[in-house]
Scaffold this motif. Structure first.
Motif, PDB file in Angstrom:
ATOM      1  N   GLU A   1      -7.677 -23.286 -38.520  1.00 26.91           N
ATOM      2  CA  GLU A   1      -6.483 -22.754 -37.877  1.00 26.91           C
ATOM      3  C   GLU A   1      -5.715 -21.964 -38.937  1.00 26.91           C
ATOM      4  N   CYS A   2      -5.299 -20.758 -38.575  1.00 30.12           N
ATOM      5  CA  CYS A   2      -4.509 -19.940 -39.500  1.00 30.12           C
ATOM      6  C   CYS A   2      -3.036 -20.094 -39.131  1.00 30.12           C
ATOM      7  N   VAL A   3      -2.369 -20.993 -39.800  1.00 31.54           N
ATOM      8  CA  VAL A   3      -0.982 -21.338 -39.483  1.00 31.54           C
ATOM      9  C   VAL A   3      -0.040 -20.507 -40.340  1.00 31.54           C
ATOM     10  N   ILE A   4       0.945 -19.906 -39.684  1.00 30.83           N
ATOM     11  CA  ILE A   4       2.008 -19.184 -40.396  1.00 30.83           C
ATOM     12  C   ILE A   4       3.329 -19.898 -40.120  1.00 30.83           C
TER      13      ILE A   4
ATOM     14  N   ARG B   1      -3.805 -12.088 -44.547  1.00 33.53           N
ATOM     15  CA  ARG B   1      -3.074 -10.838 -44.347  1.00 33.53           C
ATOM     16  C   ARG B   1      -2.900 -10.520 -42.859  1.00 33.53           C
ATOM     17  N   LEU B   2      -3.961 -10.675 -42.081  1.00 29.24           N
ATOM     18  CA  LEU B   2      -3.882 -10.396 -40.647  1.00 29.24           C
ATOM     19  C   LEU B   2      -2.919 -11.354 -39.945  1.00 29.24           C
ATOM     20  N   SER B   3      -2.984 -12.627 -40.316  1.00 33.20           N
ATOM     21  CA  SER B   3      -2.128 -13.626 -39.672  1.00 33.20           C
ATOM     22  C   SER B   3      -0.658 -13.354 -39.967  1.00 33.20           C
ATOM     23  N   LEU B   4      -0.354 -13.006 -41.208  1.00 39.81           N
ATOM     24  CA  LEU B   4       1.027 -12.677 -41.558  1.00 39.81           C
ATOM     25  C   LEU B   4       1.486 -11.413 -40.837  1.00 39.81           C
ATOM     26  N   GLN B   5       0.596 -10.438 -40.712  1.00 38.35           N
ATOM     27  CA  GLN B   5       0.923  -9.199 -40.007  1.00 38.35           C
ATOM     28  C   GLN B   5       1.264  -9.475 -38.544  1.00 38.35           C
ATOM     29  N   VAL B   6       0.435 -10.277 -37.883  1.00 42.30           N
ATOM     30  CA  VAL B   6       0.660 -10.586 -36.468  1.00 42.30           C
ATOM     31  C   VAL B   6       1.937 -11.402 -36.292  1.00 42.30           C
ATOM     32  N   TYR B   7       2.120 -12.407 -37.158  1.00 46.74           N
ATOM     33  CA  TYR B   7       3.328 -13.233 -37.053  1.00 46.74           C
ATOM     34  C   TYR B   7       4.585 -12.391 -37.223  1.00 46.74           C
ATOM     35  N   THR B   8       4.597 -11.511 -38.218  1.00 42.95           N
ATOM     36  CA  THR B   8       5.790 -10.710 -38.492  1.00 42.95           C
ATOM     37  C   THR B   8       6.137  -9.815 -37.307  1.00 42.95           C
ATOM     38  N   ALA B   9       5.116  -9.172 -36.739  1.00 41.96           N
ATOM     39  CA  ALA B   9       5.365  -8.304 -35.588  1.00 41.96           C
ATOM     40  C   ALA B   9       5.900  -9.099 -34.404  1.00 41.96           C
ATOM     41  N   ALA B  10       5.288 -10.271 -34.152  1.00 46.78           N
ATOM     42  CA  ALA B  10       5.719 -11.102 -33.032  1.00 46.78           C
ATOM     43  C   ALA B  10       7.106 -11.679 -33.268  1.00 46.78           C
ATOM     44  N   ALA B  11       7.373 -12.140 -34.493  1.00 44.97           N
ATOM     45  CA  ALA B  11       8.677 -12.739 -34.806  1.00 44.97           C
ATOM     46  C   ALA B  11       9.795 -11.718 -34.676  1.00 44.97           C
ATOM     47  N   ASP B  12       9.533 -10.473 -35.071  1.00 42.00           N
ATOM     48  CA  ASP B  12      10.551  -9.422 -34.942  1.00 42.00           C
ATOM     49  C   ASP B  12      10.865  -9.167 -33.468  1.00 42.00           C
ATOM     50  N   HIS B  13       9.808  -9.090 -32.643  1.00 43.66           N
ATOM     51  CA  HIS B  13      10.029  -8.874 -31.207  1.00 43.66           C
ATOM     52  C   HIS B  13      10.800 -10.044 -30.603  1.00 43.66           C
ATOM     53  N   ALA B  14      10.349 -11.280 -30.921  1.00 48.32           N
ATOM     54  CA  ALA B  14      10.989 -12.454 -30.343  1.00 48.32           C
ATOM     55  C   ALA B  14      12.452 -12.550 -30.752  1.00 48.32           C
TER      56      ALA B  14
ATOM     57  N   LEU C   1      -8.874 -11.535 -33.036  1.00 47.81           N
ATOM     58  CA  LEU C   1      -7.983 -12.623 -32.632  1.00 47.81           C
ATOM     59  C   LEU C   1      -8.519 -13.240 -31.338  1.00 47.81           C
ATOM     60  N   ILE C   2      -8.643 -14.571 -31.309  1.00 45.70           N
ATOM     61  CA  ILE C   2      -9.235 -15.240 -30.151  1.00 45.70           C
ATOM     62  C   ILE C   2      -8.331 -16.381 -29.666  1.00 45.70           C
ATOM     63  N   ASP C   3      -8.796 -17.057 -28.608  1.00 49.19           N
ATOM     64  CA  ASP C   3      -8.124 -18.206 -28.020  1.00 49.19           C
ATOM     65  C   ASP C   3      -6.790 -17.750 -27.409  1.00 49.19           C
TER      66      ASP C   3
END
Length: 297
Positions: A117-120, A191-204, A227-229
């Motif tokens: 699991e890639c947890v951020i 790097r990908l996980s941090l990128q996705v989290y940052t984009a999502a966190a900014d939107h949220a 990205l899966i699941d």
């Protein structure tokens, strides 16, 4: 095959389990079927807590999770596994009622699942808070002294975990992950996980929700990492209302909080099958999931 034989519902109409005449397996929430070239993921209304699947579900929860994952897959600029949310003709031809499946399925690409699991974490809570209290670090990453429960971290951190078939996932260091899948791939996933989290966190945050932490699953197709699941749902993330955020104690959240609190107040020992959730807890939990979907999308 009749509707009754194919689908199991609880007395409130929550879909607990599917029995499609296809090769498949079940997780805590999802039933996954092999369509040959692709996979069919069915999000049921099951809900789990303290590593147990509860005897009754949250009506419409699976549809909410699917809608939220679909939103994020569309929103995020990253390769993913989602192909369609329409019931495939291959399933309809089996004589199965598509109305039950519509809104709660994803047809996805097959991938070799990365076994971590890639947890951020953007804030400190849960197992990370417990680990920090013991040694001032999370997954080997030292953190500033004096942090309070639910404090925002100086910057989001990547804290992988093993994928447990049963029980809790176990937090591990990036070095442990790298020894299993290689340093280059571990760094790419970080790097990908941090990128996705940052984009999502900014939107949220722009919508009034703080994403305290989340876990991503990644898969490999050929030379591509996708990205899966599910992604960024209340089942895989901590969503906190921004307006009431106050570090130093636990926060209200858009997830299973009512379920966990009610179970903690019962005499259930967590070693035997859990009790049935009362109607009020079911209703309030469903409302929180729906509220998160409405706010974010």
């Amino acid at each position: 095959m009749t509707r009754h034989e194919t689908f199991e519902f609880d007395p409130n109409g929550a879909l607990l389990r599917t029995h499609l005449p296809l090769p498949g397996q079940s997780g805590k929430v999802r039933d996954v079927y092999d369509l040959g070239e692709h996979l069919l993921i069915v999000s049921t209304d099951r809900i789990s807590a303290f590593d147990w699947i509860l005897p009754n579900g949250i009506p419409n929860k699976g549809s909410i999770l699917t809608a939220m994952s679909r939103f994020w897959f569309d929103y995020l600029q990253v390769p993913h596994h989602l192909i369609s949310c329409d019931v495939p003709q291959q399933v309809i031809d089996l004589g199965i009622d598509p109305a039950v499946l519509q809104s709660r399925i994803m047809v996805v690409r097959k991938a070799q699942v990365v076994p971590f699991e890639c947890v951020i974490r953007g804030f400190i809570e849960g197992s990370g808070w417990a680990e920090y209290q013991q040694n001032g670090a999370i997954c080997g990453i030292p953190l500033p002294a004096g942090l309070q429960q639910c404090d925002r971290l100086p910057e989001p951190i990547f804290t992988p975990a093993t994928k447990a078939e049963t029980g809790h996932d176990e937090n591990v260091s990036s070095a442990t992950m790298a020894s299993a899948i290689g340093e280059e791939r571990t760094e790419l996933l970080r790097r990908l996980s941090l990128q996705v989290y940052t984009a999502a966190a900014d939107h949220a945050a722009s919508r009034g929700i703080l994403i305290a932490d989340t876990k991503f699953e990644w898969g490999v197709v050929g030379d591509d990492v996708i990205l899966i699941d599910e992604v960024l749902t209340p089942d895989s993330s901590r969503f906190w209302p921004k307006s009431s955020y106050e570090p130093g104690h636990s926060q209200p959240s858009f997830d299973k909080q009512f379920v966990r609190e009610w179970l903690s107040q019962t005499s259930w020992d967590r070693n035997s099958p859990p009790p049935t959730l009362p109607a009020d807890v079911v209703r309030r939990t469903g409302e929180k999931y729906q509220e998160a979907l409405d706010i974010l999308t």
